[in-house]
Design an enzyme around this catalytic site. Structure first.
Site, mmCIF file in Angstrom:
data_model
loop_
_atom_site.group_PDB
_atom_site.id
_atom_site.type_symbol
_atom_site.label_atom_id
_atom_site.label_comp_id
_atom_site.label_asym_id
_atom_site.label_seq_id
_atom_site.Cartn_x
_atom_site.Cartn_y
_atom_site.Cartn_z
ATOM 1 N N GLY A 268 0.724 -1.227 -0.022
ATOM 2 C CA GLY A 268 0.026 0.216 0.016
ATOM 3 C C GLY A 268 0.699 1.262 -0.062
ATOM 4 C CD GLU A 305 3.206 3.759 5.262
ATOM 5 O OE1 GLU A 305 4.150 3.609 5.896
ATOM 6 O OE2 GLU A 305 2.336 2.836 5.220
#
Length: 879
Positions: A268, A305
Site C-alpha cells: 500500500g 506512514e
C-alpha cells in the site's frame, strides 16, 4: 509500511531462538547510482567494523546482482578471497575495521517482482522492505544494522527528478545531457528504509511549521498533471503532523518531507525515511474519481506512514520477528488519528469489521500465528492481519489496562530510551511496566499466542442483595504447534441497562462510588466478579468499544439484544447487537429453521433505528450493513456459501418490503446538495443514501431499478456513481450492462477508476460472473503485471464474491489456482497473497473443501514454484 492485502505467516526456516547480533556493523554507506533502464551501475562503499570478537568472514546478502568488482580499503580483492553465490558474497580474512567497496550491474526494466530497484511508467522506484535492498547492492540486509547514508544519483536529463532519503546537499549538470543529485540522511537507518525515485514527476509543495517553530518543506510527487489530485493527501499530512505533536509529543526531524506516488507497487505504502513511496491508489483523489472510502484510506495511510517516522524509523525492529513493534503500534496510532478525524464510534466499528474480516479468519485457520511468531521461512509472507491489526488491538488493550496517562508516560519513555535503536517486543512492554510498576507479562503473552480468545459470560442477579455476579471463562482453541494456551489479561468494558434501556449505576469491584461504566479485567481461565448496588435485574452491555480482540458469548435472553440495539449508549454495542441478531437469524435460515417472527421483529427494529434523529447517518449506514457472507461462513462451519447467500438475500428482501416507504423517503431526502466535501458528516450522508438504495435493490422491482439508474445518472461524485452501479449490479440486465459500458467509456483513461470498474464486475452475483471475469482477463485494459489491476479483478472475485467463487463445480477454485500459478512466475509476493481464499477450505462443506484442497495440491505440484507460494500452499494443506 501499509500492506494492501495481508498474507499468512510462513513456515519454519528462520527461528527467533537462533537470533544472533550481526557480526559486522555498518557506520557509513555511500551509494553511487548511474541509472539506465536495463543496465544500472551501483557502486557501494561501506564503512564496517567487527561487532564483538572472533574472526568470522564478512557475509553480505545479494540477489540478482551482476558483480563487477570488490575492494577493501581501496585494494581490489583477488578472486580467492571471496565466494559469490545466488544469495550472498563471503569475503575471507577481513580486518576488524575497514571500507568495503563493490560495483554491480542490475536490470530495473526486467524487475517485475517490484522489489529493489525497478521501473514503472518510464521512471525508477525502489521497494526494499523486507529484503529488497539485497537486489540493489551487496549488504547485510537485516533491520538491526543501522547506518548513515550518502547517495549520489546520476541519470539522463529525461529523468529530471532525482530523489532519495534525507537532505539534498548537491546537484548539478554533467556532460552528454546527464545530471546528478547527492542526498544525505543524517539519521542512522536500516537498509529496508532506503529509497530512490527518478523520473518526470509533477509536484505539489507546501510548508508545515512545527510546534518548536521550524519550517518543514512538504513535497508530494505524482504523474504529470496529477498534482491537484493530491491536495487532500497534503491536508491529511499536515493534520497528521500536528496530531502527532499534540498526542505523542513527536516533531518531524528533517527540513524536508516527500511522498511519491507509483502505480506499480506490491504494497500500500512505504515509510522510507523522508521519502515515502505510495501506491497511487492511496494518494490520488478528487470527487469525480475517488470514493469516500478512498479519501478515508488516504487520510489513514498518509498518517500511518508519517507516524512511522518515529515508530518504525527512529526506533525500528531488531529482527523481522518484531515486526509488530513497528506495525501494530503504528496501526493503533493511525486508527486513533482517524477516530479523532472521523468520529470515535463509527471509526471503531469500521476497524473491528476489518479485524473480523481479515484477522479472525487467519486466527481460525491453518495459517494462524502469534503477533510475534517464533519462526518464518519467507519474510514476504509475514505481512499479515495478525501482525498489523491484531498487533494494534494489543496496543489498544495495553492502553485500556493501564489508562491513557500511563500509556503516554510509557510512550515518552520508549522514545527517550530507544531512539536510534532496533528493539524487541520486550523492550516496548518494559517501558510501560517501569512507569506503572506493574507486572505486564500477561500483555506479552498476547504477542506470543495464536488464536482468538473465546469469552463466555454468565450473569447471575441477586435481587435481595442487589448484586450481579459474572461467571467469566476464557479459552483459546489449539493452533498449529501450540495446543496449550495460558489465560490472558482481558479487559471487559461494561455497563448495565434496565428493562427500558435506561443506564443503571453500579459499584465495580474495588470501587466505593457508583458508576455507569467500568472496566473489569480477568486473567484466569475461570473467574467470578461481583457488581453491587444494582437496583433491578440488568441487561448486560459488555465489551463496550470492543475493549479486547475476543469473541464474547453472554448467557442472556434474546430480548436483551433488542434492548441494546435500541438504547445502548455505547454505539459499538448497539451496532454489535444488530449484527448478532441478524447473524443468528440468517444462520437459522441456512439450517432450514427460519425464525420468521424474529426476522420481522429485527426489521422493525431497524426501521426504528433509521427513524432515530439522534443517530448520525454514518452510524445508520453501518447498522444497515448486514453481516457479510464471509462473516457468516466463519460463524458456522462447515459453511454452505449458496445457502448463506440465499439466507442473506431473504433478510434483505424482507427489509426492503417492510421498510420500503421509509427507505425511499431517506433516499430522496439525502440527495447531495452543494459542492462535494470529503468531511465525515457529508461522507456519512452519502453512505446512508447508498445503503438504503442497496437494501431496496434486494427487492429489485422495476421502480427500484429505475431509482438506481437515476441515482447513478445524477451522480456528481464517484461514491454516488458506484453506489448506483452496485445497486444495478444486483439486478443485472440491460440497465446494468448499459451503465457499465458507459462508465468504461467515460473513465477509460483513468487507471484508478478502471480498477473500480474491474472490481465492480468481479463482485457480480450473476450466474455467469466467472465467465465474465475470465473474459475480462483478456480485456485490453487488464494487465496482470500491475498489482492494482490484478487485485481489482482476480482478488476481488475470490475474496468478495463467495457465492460465485464457491461454485459447486470448482470452476472458481480452478480459475484462482491458474492465476496464482501464472503470476508466481514474475511476482511471487502478489501470487502468495491470493492463497487465503483456498487456504480456508476447512470452513466449508466437505464437497467444496475437497475441490479446494485439490487446487492447492495442483499449485504445489507446479514446476518452478516460488518459495512464497510453495510455503503457504503447503502449510494450508497440512493437517
Amino acid at each position: 509500511m501499509t500492506d494492501i492485502a495481508s498474507a499468512p505467516e510462513s513456515a519454519p526456516g528462520v527461528r527467533l531462538a537462533d537470533y544472533r547480533p550481526p557480526a559486522f556493523l555498518v557506520d557509513e554507506v555511500h551509494l553511487d547510482f548511474r541509472l539506465a533502464p536495463s543496465s544500472t551501475r551501483v557502486t557501494a562503499r561501506l564503512t564496517l567494523r567487527r561487532n564483538g570478537g572472533g574472526d568470522a568472514p564478512l557475509v553480505l546478502n545479494g540477489r540478482g546482482l551482476t558483480p563487477i568488482r570488490f575492494a577493501i580499503d581501496g585494494i581490489p580483492l583477488a578472486a580467492d578471497r571471496y565466494t559469490v553465490t545466488s544469495e550472498d558474497v563471503t569475503v575471507r580474512g577481513v580486518p576488524d575495521a575497514f571500507t568495503f567497496e563493490s560495483e554491480v550491474e542490475i536490470d530495473p526494466d526486467a524487475n517485475r517482482a517490484l522489489e529493489g530497484l525497478y521501473t514503472s511508467g518510464g521512471r525508477f522506484y525502489t521497494q526494499c522492505e523486507a529484503e529488497g535492498f539485497r537486489r540493489i547492492t551487496w549488504f547485510p540486509d537485516r533491520p538491526d544494522v543501522l547506518a548513515r547514508y550518502t547517495v549520489r544519483i546520476e541519470a539522463e536529463a529525461t529523468y529530471p527528478r532525482l530523489l532519495s532519503n534525507g537532505n539534498l546537499i548537491d546537484e548539478g549538470k554533467l556532460e552528454n545531457g546527464r545530471h546528478y543529485a547527492v542526498w544525505q540522511d543524517p539519521f542512522p537507518k536500516p537498509c529496508y528504509l532506503f529509497a530512490l525515485v527518478a523520473g518526470d514527476l509533477d509536484l505539489l509543495e507546501d510548508r508545515f511549521v512545527t510546534a518548536s517553530g521550524r519550517s518543514v518543506v512538504l513535497r508530494l510527487f505524482v504523474d504529470p498533471g496529477q498534482a491537484p489530485r493530491v491536495a487532500y493527501a497534503m491536508d491529511a499530512l499536515k493534520r497528521a503532523m500536528r496530531w502527532d505533536e499534540e498526542n505523542y509529543g513527536r516533531e518531524y526531524d528533517l527540513d524536508l518531507f516527500m511522498i511519491v506516488a507509483v502505480r506499480d507497487f506490491n504494497m500500500g505504502a512505504m515509510e522510507n525515511k523522508g521519502l515515502n513511496i505510495f501506491n497511487s491508489s492511496l494518494l490520488i483523489a478528487d470527487p469525480e474519481t475517488a470514493t469516500d472510502l478512498d479519501y478515508e484510506r488516504i487520510e489513514s495511510v498518509v498518517a500511518h506512514e508519517y507516524f512511522h517516522n518515529w515508530t518504525g524509523n527512529r526506533i525500528t525492529c531488531r529482527d523481522w520477528f518484531q515486526l509488530c513493534v513497528k506495525e501494530g503500534l503504528t496501526v493503533f496510532r493511525d486508527q486513533s488519528f482517524s477516530a479523532d478525524m472521523r468520529g470515535e464510534a463509527v471509526q471503531r466499528i469500521k476497524d473491528v469489521r476489518a479485524l473480523r474480516a481479515r484477522q479472525f479468519p487467519e486466527d481460525a485457520g491453518p495459517l494462524a500465528h502469534p503477533a510475534r511468531p517464533d519462526h518464518y521461512r519467507k519474510i514476504d509472507n509475514f505481512y499479515t492481519a495478525t501482525v498489523y491489526e491484531k498487533g494494534a488491538e494489543i496496543v489498544r488493550l495495553l492502553r485500556t489496562l493501564i489508562g491513557p496517562d500511563d500509556y503516554r508516560r510509557g510512550m515518552d519513555l520508549y522514545f527517550q530510551r530507544f531512539d536510534g535503536q532496533a528493539v524487541t517486543v520486550e523492550d516496548f512492554i518494559s517501558c510501560f511496566a517501569e512507569v506503572t510498576g506493574r507486572d505486564l507479562s500477561g500483555v506479552l503473552s498476547w504477542y506470543l499466542q495464536a488464536g482468538t480468545p473465546e469469552v463466555s459470560v454468565t450473569p447471575r442477579y441477586d435481587a435481595g442483595a442487589k448484586t450481579l455476579s459474572l461467571d467469566l471463562r476464557q479459552a483459546v482453541a489449539p493452533t498449529r504447534g501450540m495446543a496449550d494456551k495460558v489465560p490472558l489479561p482481558i479487559p471487559l468494558r461494561l455497563g448495565l441497562l434496565d428493562a427500558e434501556g435506561r443506564q443503571q449505576s453500579f459499584i465495580a469491584p474495588g470501587a466505593v462510588e457508583p458508576t455507569g461504566e467500568a472496566i473489569v479485567t480477568f486473567d484466569k481461565a475461570e473467574e467470578t466478579v461481583t457488581l453491587t448496588g444494582i437496583a433491578e435485574e440488568p441487561v448486560l452491555s459488555t465489551l463496550r468499544g470492543f475493549s479486547a480482540p475476543v469473541t464474547v458469548t453472554v448467557a442472556e435472553p434474546g430480548e436483551s439484544r433488542f434492548i441494546r440495539l435500541a438504547n445502548d449508549p455505547d454505539l459499538f454495542n448497539r451496532w454489535e447487537a444488530g449484527q448478532s441478531l441478524a447473524r443468528d437469524l440468517m444462520l437459522a435460515r441456512v439450517k432450514s429453521k427460519p425464525d420468521t417472527a424474529g426476522e420481522r421483529r429485527f426489521v422493525d427494529a431497524l426501521g426504528r433505528a433509521m427513524a432515530d434523529q439522534s443517530s448520525e447517518p454514518a452510524f445508520k449506514a453501518l447498522l444497515l450493513a448486514l453481516p457479510s457472507e464471509q462473516d457468516l461462513a466463519l460463524a458456522a462451519p462447515p459453511a454452505d456459501p449458496a445457502a448463506i447467500h440465499e439466507a442473506r438475500d431473504a433478510l434483505r428482501k424482507l427489509a426492503a418490503e417492510v421498510l420500503r416507504g421509509q427507505f425511499e423517503a431517506l433516499h430522496d431526502g439525502l440527495v447531495p446538495m452543494g459542492a462535494f466535501s470529503p468531511d465525515a458528516e457529508s461522507a456519512g450522508r452519502r453512505a446512508l443514501r447508498n445503503a438504503v438504495l442497496d437494501m431496496l435493490m434486494a427487492a429489485g422491482t422495476p421502480s427500484d431499478i429505475a431509482r438506481a439508474k437515476a441515482h447513478a445518472d445524477a451522480a456528481r461524485d464517484m461514491t454516488t456513481s458506484l453506489g448506483g452501479l452496485s445497486a444495478l449490479m444486483q439486478a443485472g440486465g440491460a440497465a446494468y450492462d448499459s451503465a457499465v459500458a458507459a462508465f468504461y467509456t467515460r473513465w477509460q483513461d483513468e487507471p484508478l477508476v478502471i480498477d473500480k470498474w474491474f472490481a465492480l464486475q468481479a463482485r457480480s452475483p450473476a450466474s455467469d460472473a466467472l465467465d465474465k471475469v475470465k473474459t475480462l482477463t483478456g480485456h485490453p485494459a487488464f494487465d496482470a503485471k500491475t498489482p492494482n489491476r490484478f487485485r481489482a479483478l482476480v482478488a476481488t472475485f475470490a475474496q468478495m464474491n463467495p457465492v460465485r467463487f464457491h461454485d459447486p463445480s470448482g470452476a472458481g477454485y480452478r480459475f484462482l489456482a491458474d492465476q496464482i500459478i501464472a503470476i508466481d512466475r514474475f511476482n511471487p509476493q502478489v501470487a502468495a497473497r491470493q492463497l487465503e481464499p483456498l487456504g480456508g477450505w476447512r470452513r466449508y462443506k466437505p464437497e467444496l473443501a475437497a475441490l479446494m484442497k485439490a487446487e492447492l495440491a495442483r499449485i504445489l505440484a507446479s514446476p518452478d514454484l516460488s518459495p512464497n507460494v510453495a510455503e503457504l500452499a503447503g502449510k494450508a494443506l497440512a493437517e
